[in-house]
Design a protein around this motif. Sequence first.
Motif, PDB file in Angstrom:
ATOM      1  N   ASP A  48      47.423  43.232  42.011  1.00 34.90           N
ATOM      2  CA  ASP A  48      47.266  44.226  43.086  1.00 34.90           C
ATOM      3  C   ASP A  48      45.901  44.891  42.946  1.00 34.90           C
ATOM      4  O   ASP A  48      45.636  45.613  41.975  1.00 34.90           O
ATOM      5  CB  ASP A  48      48.381  45.261  43.006  1.00 34.90           C
ATOM      6  N   GLY A  49      45.021  44.661  43.934  1.00 37.18           N
ATOM      7  CA  GLY A  49      43.680  45.231  43.879  1.00 37.18           C
ATOM      8  C   GLY A  49      43.660  46.747  43.953  1.00 37.18           C
ATOM      9  O   GLY A  49      42.704  47.387  43.494  1.00 37.18           O
ATOM     10  N   ARG A  50      44.719  47.366  44.489  1.00 38.02           N
ATOM     11  CA  ARG A  50      44.728  48.821  44.650  1.00 38.02           C
ATOM     12  C   ARG A  50      44.672  49.551  43.305  1.00 38.02           C
ATOM     13  O   ARG A  50      44.154  50.664  43.221  1.00 38.02           O
ATOM     14  CB  ARG A  50      45.985  49.245  45.422  1.00 38.02           C
ATOM     15  N   GLU A  87      32.084  48.442  44.362  1.00 37.47           N
ATOM     16  CA  GLU A  87      32.732  48.303  43.052  1.00 37.47           C
ATOM     17  C   GLU A  87      32.718  46.842  42.589  1.00 37.47           C
ATOM     18  O   GLU A  87      32.518  46.562  41.403  1.00 37.47           O
ATOM     19  CB  GLU A  87      34.177  48.823  43.138  1.00 37.47           C
ATOM     20  N   ILE A  88      32.898  45.919  43.526  1.00 40.16           N
ATOM     21  CA  ILE A  88      32.834  44.488  43.194  1.00 40.16           C
ATOM     22  C   ILE A  88      31.443  44.129  42.675  1.00 40.16           C
ATOM     23  O   ILE A  88      31.295  43.433  41.656  1.00 40.16           O
ATOM     24  CB  ILE A  88      33.199  43.636  44.420  1.00 40.16           C
ATOM     25  N   TYR A  89      30.412  44.618  43.352  1.00 40.51           N
ATOM     26  CA  TYR A  89      29.040  44.324  42.917  1.00 40.51           C
ATOM     27  C   TYR A  89      28.739  44.971  41.559  1.00 40.51           C
ATOM     28  O   TYR A  89      28.025  44.400  40.734  1.00 40.51           O
ATOM     29  CB  TYR A  89      28.039  44.802  43.969  1.00 40.51           C
ATOM     30  N   ASN A  90      29.320  46.149  41.300  1.00 42.14           N
ATOM     31  CA  ASN A  90      29.142  46.789  39.999  1.00 42.14           C
ATOM     32  C   ASN A  90      29.772  45.957  38.880  1.00 42.14           C
ATOM     33  O   ASN A  90      29.206  45.832  37.790  1.00 42.14           O
ATOM     34  CB  ASN A  90      29.753  48.197  40.007  1.00 42.14           C
ATOM     35  N   ILE A  91      30.952  45.405  39.164  1.00 43.28           N
ATOM     36  CA  ILE A  91      31.634  44.559  38.169  1.00 43.28           C
ATOM     37  C   ILE A  91      30.793  43.316  37.887  1.00 43.28           C
ATOM     38  O   ILE A  91      30.615  42.912  36.730  1.00 43.28           O
ATOM     39  CB  ILE A  91      33.048  44.176  38.663  1.00 43.28           C
ATOM     40  N   ARG A  92      30.259  42.723  38.923  1.00 45.64           N
ATOM     41  CA  ARG A  92      29.433  41.522  38.740  1.00 45.64           C
ATOM     42  C   ARG A  92      28.179  41.839  37.922  1.00 45.64           C
ATOM     43  O   ARG A  92      27.751  41.043  37.070  1.00 45.64           O
ATOM     44  CB  ARG A  92      29.060  40.944  40.100  1.00 45.64           C
ATOM     45  N   LYS A 148      39.431  39.546  36.163  1.00 45.15           N
ATOM     46  CA  LYS A 148      40.690  39.888  36.810  1.00 45.15           C
ATOM     47  C   LYS A 148      40.493  41.018  37.822  1.00 45.15           C
ATOM     48  O   LYS A 148      41.034  40.963  38.940  1.00 45.15           O
ATOM     49  CB  LYS A 148      41.713  40.294  35.743  1.00 45.15           C
ATOM     50  N   GLN A 149      39.707  42.014  37.446  1.00 44.88           N
ATOM     51  CA  GLN A 149      39.433  43.126  38.367  1.00 44.88           C
ATOM     52  C   GLN A 149      38.678  42.643  39.603  1.00 44.88           C
ATOM     53  O   GLN A 149      39.019  43.009  40.734  1.00 44.88           O
ATOM     54  CB  GLN A 149      38.616  44.206  37.653  1.00 44.88           C
TER      55      GLN A 149
END
Length: 354
Positions: A146-148, A171-176, A206-207
């Motif tokens: 669950d992405g939430r 947030e996705i770009y920060n994780i990358r 996973k995130q």
Amino acid sequence: MNKKGIMALALVTAYAFGANAQNVDYYTPGEGEGIAFFLPKTAVEVNVIATKVKYTPGDFCQYANRYLRINNVTSEPSTDWEIKKIEVRPVGIPDSTKAYIMKLSDKSVMSNIEVTDNNIIKAINTSAPKSAKAEYILEMPQRAEDGRKYMTEEIITAGSTAKMAELTAKEIYNIRESKNLILRGQADTMPKDGASLKLIMDNLEKQEKALVQMFTGIKTREDKLFTAVILPEGDTTEKVVMRFSQKLGVLSSDNLAGKPMYIKIENINPAQTSAADSEDGKKKKAPKGIIYNIPAKANVMLTFKGKTLFEDNNMMFAQFGNTELLVNDLFNKKVNTRVIFDTVTGGIQKIDKD
């Protein structure tokens, strides 16, 4: 016989014919005493594994192209089917026209007879090897993360869906970026060892996957096994095995909502009638020994939408061949004869004596 193969019911101890005794006869239900058994006739089993693919749109599906440059993301849920695997194999079923009874006799030199769980003969005076089962590993739906639960407070308290999508993309770009810094060895805090590195990278992966699915949606895959058994009728058999629809999956042969899958079974060489096959329609005399099949070849072809999915020009069938006798003289007090039969064709797989 279970749904997927032939296995031994038991090692049935039975007395058989002695040197001067006739102890095998044709079997009529309700008549006679002894161990009843059958020779098989050969059918074709078609196993189809079809995969159900279910798509659930993500909450931010309409923003996938704007923020992540991911095209062709739809907002409509869907369910589709794919054919994953097809296997075709011969199977044996009891032939009611070749039913026999082994009478009990105190003068026996045949110690036992082994049969399958539907009473097809497997072996005499020995144990047959275990038959390989048709076993399939079916893919089951995997629970999606669950992405939430990876959303920050800023994302959750955003005033609109568009703003939430924008912040989730950031947030996705920060994780990358964090992943890249760790791989380059430039992170402020680097993992101490390989195990720690893997743990951190797996968690970041996973995130990222969970948050990306908020845009792309989730696809789950589930396999289903469908089986049809076709028994040849005459020298040439052509039938619809089952039908397939991309939207509905595998359907019965008479459901016109799907496209047909055809099978053709063709006897290559019509068999000669043996002495053991004669006297049809007459009162048959008890056979002077054990009757067995000599199977014959047939061509089996499976087609779907004009394409050949399976073809075998050398599949053996009991009913396209003939029968012969293992005479009583093979079983006497001076010779210990052991026989293993093919439970699909009724032919002899192995015979030895000492």
